[in-house]
Every structure is written in structure tokens, then in C-alpha cells.
Scaffold this motif. Structure first.
Motif, PDB file in Angstrom:
ATOM      1  N   HIS A   1     -16.716   6.029 -26.535  1.00  0.00           N
ATOM      2  CA  HIS A   1     -17.474   7.281 -26.478  1.00  0.00           C
ATOM      3  C   HIS A   1     -18.231   7.470 -27.785  1.00  0.00           C
ATOM      4  O   HIS A   1     -17.836   6.960 -28.833  1.00  0.00           O
ATOM      5  N   LEU A   2     -19.294   8.215 -27.702  1.00  0.00           N
ATOM      6  CA  LEU A   2     -19.992   8.665 -28.905  1.00  0.00           C
ATOM      7  C   LEU A   2     -19.661  10.117 -29.203  1.00  0.00           C
ATOM      8  O   LEU A   2     -19.921  10.599 -30.309  1.00  0.00           O
ATOM      9  N   ASN A   3     -19.144  10.826 -28.213  1.00  0.00           N
ATOM     10  CA  ASN A   3     -18.745  12.213 -28.427  1.00  0.00           C
ATOM     11  C   ASN A   3     -17.590  12.562 -27.508  1.00  0.00           C
ATOM     12  O   ASN A   3     -17.209  11.797 -26.627  1.00  0.00           O
ATOM     13  N   SER A   4     -17.040  13.738 -27.730  1.00  0.00           N
ATOM     14  CA  SER A   4     -15.814  14.154 -27.063  1.00  0.00           C
ATOM     15  C   SER A   4     -16.088  14.782 -25.702  1.00  0.00           C
ATOM     16  O   SER A   4     -17.116  15.444 -25.512  1.00  0.00           O
TER      17      SER A   4
ATOM     18  N   TYR B   1     -14.767   6.124 -33.164  1.00  0.00           N
ATOM     19  CA  TYR B   1     -14.989   4.783 -33.679  1.00  0.00           C
ATOM     20  C   TYR B   1     -15.648   3.899 -32.613  1.00  0.00           C
ATOM     21  O   TYR B   1     -15.412   4.074 -31.408  1.00  0.00           O
ATOM     22  N   GLU B   2     -16.435   2.940 -33.083  1.00  0.00           N
ATOM     23  CA  GLU B   2     -17.004   1.943 -32.182  1.00  0.00           C
ATOM     24  C   GLU B   2     -15.863   1.034 -31.713  1.00  0.00           C
ATOM     25  O   GLU B   2     -15.134   0.466 -32.522  1.00  0.00           O
ATOM     26  N   PRO B   3     -15.663   0.906 -30.393  1.00  0.00           N
ATOM     27  CA  PRO B   3     -14.420   0.299 -29.911  1.00  0.00           C
ATOM     28  C   PRO B   3     -14.267  -1.183 -30.181  1.00  0.00           C
ATOM     29  O   PRO B   3     -13.161  -1.643 -30.506  1.00  0.00           O
ATOM     30  N   TRP B   4     -15.325  -1.969 -30.053  1.00  0.00           N
ATOM     31  CA  TRP B   4     -15.162  -3.416 -30.220  1.00  0.00           C
ATOM     32  C   TRP B   4     -14.853  -3.769 -31.671  1.00  0.00           C
ATOM     33  O   TRP B   4     -14.046  -4.660 -31.957  1.00  0.00           O
ATOM     34  N   THR B   5     -15.475  -3.040 -32.602  1.00  0.00           N
ATOM     35  CA  THR B   5     -15.151  -3.238 -34.019  1.00  0.00           C
ATOM     36  C   THR B   5     -13.682  -2.903 -34.268  1.00  0.00           C
ATOM     37  O   THR B   5     -12.952  -3.646 -34.951  1.00  0.00           O
ATOM     38  N   THR B   6     -13.230  -1.787 -33.681  1.00  0.00           N
ATOM     39  CA  THR B   6     -11.855  -1.344 -33.875  1.00  0.00           C
ATOM     40  C   THR B   6     -10.864  -2.289 -33.214  1.00  0.00           C
ATOM     41  O   THR B   6      -9.788  -2.573 -33.767  1.00  0.00           O
ATOM     42  N   LEU B   7     -11.212  -2.799 -32.036  1.00  0.00           N
ATOM     43  CA  LEU B   7     -10.329  -3.764 -31.374  1.00  0.00           C
ATOM     44  C   LEU B   7     -10.214  -5.049 -32.191  1.00  0.00           C
ATOM     45  O   LEU B   7      -9.160  -5.693 -32.215  1.00  0.00           O
TER      46      LEU B   7
ATOM     47  N   GLY C   1     -11.329   1.129 -22.759  1.00  0.00           N
ATOM     48  CA  GLY C   1     -11.139   1.915 -21.552  1.00  0.00           C
ATOM     49  C   GLY C   1     -11.999   3.180 -21.505  1.00  0.00           C
ATOM     50  O   GLY C   1     -11.549   4.214 -21.921  1.00  0.00           O
ATOM     51  N   VAL C   2     -13.211   3.073 -20.967  1.00  0.00           N
ATOM     52  CA  VAL C   2     -13.898   1.839 -20.616  1.00  0.00           C
ATOM     53  C   VAL C   2     -15.280   1.870 -21.254  1.00  0.00           C
ATOM     54  O   VAL C   2     -15.767   2.928 -21.623  1.00  0.00           O
ATOM     55  N   THR C   3     -15.867   0.663 -21.353  1.00  0.00           N
ATOM     56  CA  THR C   3     -17.257   0.597 -21.795  1.00  0.00           C
ATOM     57  C   THR C   3     -18.156   0.713 -20.571  1.00  0.00           C
ATOM     58  O   THR C   3     -17.711   0.547 -19.444  1.00  0.00           O
TER      59      THR C   3
ATOM     60  N   PHE D   1     -14.513  -1.643 -17.565  1.00  0.00           N
ATOM     61  CA  PHE D   1     -15.960  -1.569 -17.358  1.00  0.00           C
ATOM     62  C   PHE D   1     -16.261  -0.581 -16.234  1.00  0.00           C
ATOM     63  O   PHE D   1     -15.556  -0.553 -15.218  1.00  0.00           O
ATOM     64  N   GLY D   2     -17.293   0.242 -16.433  1.00  0.00           N
ATOM     65  CA  GLY D   2     -17.654   1.215 -15.414  1.00  0.00           C
ATOM     66  C   GLY D   2     -19.078   1.701 -15.584  1.00  0.00           C
ATOM     67  O   GLY D   2     -19.793   1.276 -16.501  1.00  0.00           O
ATOM     68  N   PRO D   3     -19.529   2.612 -14.717  1.00  0.00           N
ATOM     69  CA  PRO D   3     -20.899   3.126 -14.808  1.00  0.00           C
ATOM     70  C   PRO D   3     -21.126   4.021 -16.009  1.00  0.00           C
ATOM     71  O   PRO D   3     -22.255   4.190 -16.463  1.00  0.00           O
ATOM     72  N   GLY D   4     -20.036   4.634 -16.540  1.00  0.00           N
ATOM     73  CA  GLY D   4     -20.173   5.503 -17.704  1.00  0.00           C
ATOM     74  C   GLY D   4     -20.341   6.960 -17.326  1.00  0.00           C
ATOM     75  O   GLY D   4     -20.231   7.350 -16.161  1.00  0.00           O
ATOM     76  N   GLU D   5     -20.624   7.784 -18.331  1.00  0.00           N
ATOM     77  CA  GLU D   5     -20.847   9.213 -18.141  1.00  0.00           C
ATOM     78  C   GLU D   5     -22.186   9.616 -18.740  1.00  0.00           C
ATOM     79  O   GLU D   5     -22.695   8.975 -19.653  1.00  0.00           O
ATOM     80  N   ARG D   6     -22.700  10.701 -18.221  1.00  0.00           N
ATOM     81  CA  ARG D   6     -23.987  11.211 -18.693  1.00  0.00           C
ATOM     82  C   ARG D   6     -23.969  11.488 -20.198  1.00  0.00           C
ATOM     83  O   ARG D   6     -24.930  11.229 -20.914  1.00  0.00           O
ATOM     84  N   GLU D   7     -22.836  12.024 -20.704  1.00  0.00           N
ATOM     85  CA  GLU D   7     -22.765  12.495 -22.090  1.00  0.00           C
ATOM     86  C   GLU D   7     -22.992  11.394 -23.123  1.00  0.00           C
ATOM     87  O   GLU D   7     -23.410  11.678 -24.241  1.00  0.00           O
ATOM     88  N   VAL D   8     -22.674  10.135 -22.775  1.00  0.00           N
ATOM     89  CA  VAL D   8     -22.855   9.056 -23.747  1.00  0.00           C
ATOM     90  C   VAL D   8     -24.077   8.201 -23.417  1.00  0.00           C
ATOM     91  O   VAL D   8     -24.261   7.139 -24.006  1.00  0.00           O
TER      92      VAL D   8
END
Length: 381
Positions: free
Chosen positions: A43-46, A71-77, A94-96, A125-132
């Protein structure tokens, strides 16, 4: 399979005192609870509006002052992979989504993490959300079509063996595209699909390694959707039972029912209910504040909701709605709830502890022990 395997979702935000404080804490809880995996959100926001992320409403705002500091997830992973030598947790995102990242970049990130984690990477992996997506200039039209195309692109790149490939597609055409990161011991990261609607369920049956929903549904609805996935897999010539039935569950837990009731009554928990689709609100005799057609988390733009509006929305949330949308209760209560999901096909539960919604920081932090008890107990279901 006996019992349910478990994973633990890390909040993935920047805390006070040390940048890796929550990461170390979540990993310790996952190990203590015997979890199989640890996850990062992308996510970029909550989802809860940052406007109500204040110590007046939730004690954890003293520890995590910026609700949107993800945090950016792949860097953190990658960081977690370097510290995972002895814990041997599987590591997942969970999930990009298919909107903000070109699928070639996602394919590269997951294929990089896989050998560095000694074959323990999972691509949620998924379609995502509008907010991000929409606020950052990413086209939010046709999210499911974009997702299906992105997943096919990732598979094509992973299967290319380093040979330049060409692929016509609506969203992500490939023109002499090269992808040469080799499989790790003959394997690629498992793809866990965040599917909810009919078309996404069919895609999961055709291409997914696991089904990984997170939006509110009942155990019975879960079983019905799992049947749809199995039918799609069978039609595609796949063994339906190779698709792992999983899900993300958000948890409010404590040692006492009184403290759980306080969590349910908290402002963040009530506002969290905005992420629940309107048809679920209707089951509890009330209309979603954003209208009868609101899909919940997928279309929510939380950063546009100011404090006054959020508090007004919170007044209209019945506690029964929160109890349906989340796993709520003492460890014994939640294990009883998870047993119902098991009876309807669930075999892997990823838990996201949001008990820190409690107005008192001490109570939220004390939820760690009940959470560990739930993780341990789930394995024995």
C-alpha cells in the motif's frame, strides 16, 4: 491435510524508535506461534482514514504516528530474507496489484526474492484498490482485465527460459522481451490470487496456486466460491485440489471479552467498517454511508475523508457488522470461528492483528499473547 497452516501479516509501516521495530516484533510473534509465513502489504496509504489516526482514538498512534507511512514491500521482504536464515518463514506480499507495477517488474521482484529466500517467496497478486492507483495517475478502468493480462505476462516471462518473446495483449504487449532469472531448484514463487468476483474466481481456477481473498464474506459464501474455483480448474484441465484455499483475516483479540468489546467500539474499528461492501451492511439493517452500491475497500478513497466525516460515519456502524467483518473475541472464540471456516474448505489462514485499534496502547500491545495462542491453536484444528 490436518489443521490449518498460518501466516502473520506485518503492518508494514514506519514506527517510532527504530525503523525495523515492527518487523522484528512480527517475526518474533510468527515464530512463537509456529506460523508458516510472514507477509507484507503493498500500500501507499492506509485503509482507515489517516484523519482519525490520533492518540485520542487509538493508543498505537503514539507508536505509529503516521498511518500512511507504508514501506515498499519488495525492499522490505529482501530485508526479511536476509534475517530469515534460522526462522525459515515463507515470505509473501499480500497483495501486490496489476496497476502500479508493470508485470515484468513484479515478475523480476518475485523471481529475485525466491532464490534469496531459499525458495520461500509467495507472490500475492490481485487487481488492487482504487486508493493506491487512481490518486497516483494510474488508470483504474478495467482492473480485472488488466490483472488477467498481467498474470499471463508474468507466467510467460517466467516460462521463457531467457529466450526473447513476443506476446500480443491489450495492456502489456511484449516485443522481444527478455527475462533470464532462472527458477530456484526448478520452482517459481507460488501465485496466490486475491479473487472475489465471479470472473476473478474463474481466473484463480485457471491460473492460481492458491485462492487468497480478504474482503468480508461468510464461511458459507467462501465454500460456494471455492466450488466455483474448483469448477474453473476442472474445466481448464487442472486438478482442483492443487489450489490452496487460503484467506486473510483481520483480528481483534484480547484475554477478556470486555476488552474485545472496547476494541469493537473503538473509532478505528468502526471506521474500518467502511471497507466492507454495502451488501454486508444491508445484512445488518443499515446502509453503507457511501451508498448502496459501494464495494468497500476496492473503491474507497480514505484520504479524502476528514475527521468530522469519519466520526459521523462511525456513529452508524452496528457492532454486529464489525463482528462479521473481522475475527473478534478471545483466543477460544476465534478458534471456534476458524473451525467454521475450516469446515467450509479453508486450509491456510493469514492473520492481521489490528487489536491495536484499542484506545489504550497497553491493551493493544497485550494482544500479542492471545494472538500467539490463536496461531498455535489454529494448527491443531
Amino acid at each position: 491435510m490436518s489443521g490449518i497452516k498460518t501466516g502473520l501479516m506485518e503492518p508494514g509501516v514506519n514506527p517510532r524508535f527504530a525503523p525495523n521495530l515492527l518487523l522484528r516484533n512480527t517475526r518474533a510473534h510468527a515464530v512463537a506461534g509456529g506460523a508458516d509465513s510472514m507477509w507484507l502489504p503493498d500500500h501507499l496509504n492506509s485503509l482507515p482514514p489517516a484523519s482519525i489516526w490520533k492518540p485520542a482514538y487509538t493508543g498505537v498512534a503514539k507508536l505509529i504516528p503516521r498511518a500512511d507511512a507504508f514501506y515498499e514491500p519488495w525492499t522490505t521482504l529482501g530485508y526479511l530474507a536476509a534475517h530469515n536464515k534460522f526462522t525459515r518463514l515463507r515470505l509473501g506480499v499480500g497483495v501486490t496489484d496489476a496497476g502500479r507495477r508493470n508485470p515484468a517488474v513484479t515478475a523480476q521482484a518475485a523471481a529475485t526474492l525466491h532464490p534469496l529466500s531459499r525458495g520461500r517467496a509467495i507472490l500475492g497478486f490481485g487487481p488492487g484498490e482504487r486508493e493506491v492507483n487512481e490518486p497516483y495517475g494510474v488508470d483504474w478502468s478495467q482492473p480485472v482485465g488488466r490483472f488477467e493480462d498481467a498474470l499471463a505476462t508474468i507466467r510467460a516471462l517466467w516460462n521463457s527460459g531467457g529466450t526473447p518473446i513476443n506476446r500480443d495483449s491489450t495492456f502489456f504487449p511484449l516485443r522481444d522481451a527478455v527475462f533470464d532469472i532462472p527458477p530456484h531448484k526448478g520452482t517459481r514463487p507460488a501465485v496466490w490470487v486475491a479473487a472475489h468476483g465471479p470472473r476473478m474466481l474463474r481466473i484463480t481456477g485457471q491460473y492460481g496456486d492458491a485462492w487468497f481473498p480478504s474482503y468480508t464474506q461468510t464461511p458459507k459464501e467462501y465454500a460456494e466460491k471455492l466450488d466455483t474455483i474448483h469448477a474453473a480448474a476442472d474445466n481448464a484441465g487442472r486438478d482442483p485440489h492443487t489450489i490452496l484455499p487460503a484467506a486473510i483475516f483481520f483480528v481483534l483479540t484480547s484475554r477478556t471479552n470486555a476488552q474485545v468489546d472496547e476494541m469493537i467500539d473503538s473509532i478505528p474499528a468502526r471506521v474500518w467498517a467502511l471497507t466492507t461492501p454495502a451488501h454486508v451492511w444491508a445484512r445488518h439493517g443499515t446502509e453503507h454511508p457511501l451508498g448502496p452500491n459501494c464495494t468497500g475497500a476496492q473503491d474507497l478513497l480514505p484520504h479524502t475523508i476528514n475527521e468530522t466525516t469519519a466520526l459521523d460515519y462511525a456513529k452508524h456502524v452496528p457492532p454486529s457488522l464489525i463482528r462479521e467483518a473481522l475475527l473478534c473475541g478471545t483466543p477460544a472464540d476465534i478458534l471456534d470461528q476458524l473451525a467454521q471456516w475450516r469446515d467450509n474448505g479453508l486450509r491456510y489462514a493469514v492473520l492481521a492483528n489490528i487489536s491495536f485499534f484499542h484506545p489504550r496502547l497497553s491493551v493493544g500491545l497485550a494482544s500479542s499473547l492471545p494472538l500467539i495462542q490463536i496461531l498455535r491453536g489454529t494448527k491443531r484444528l
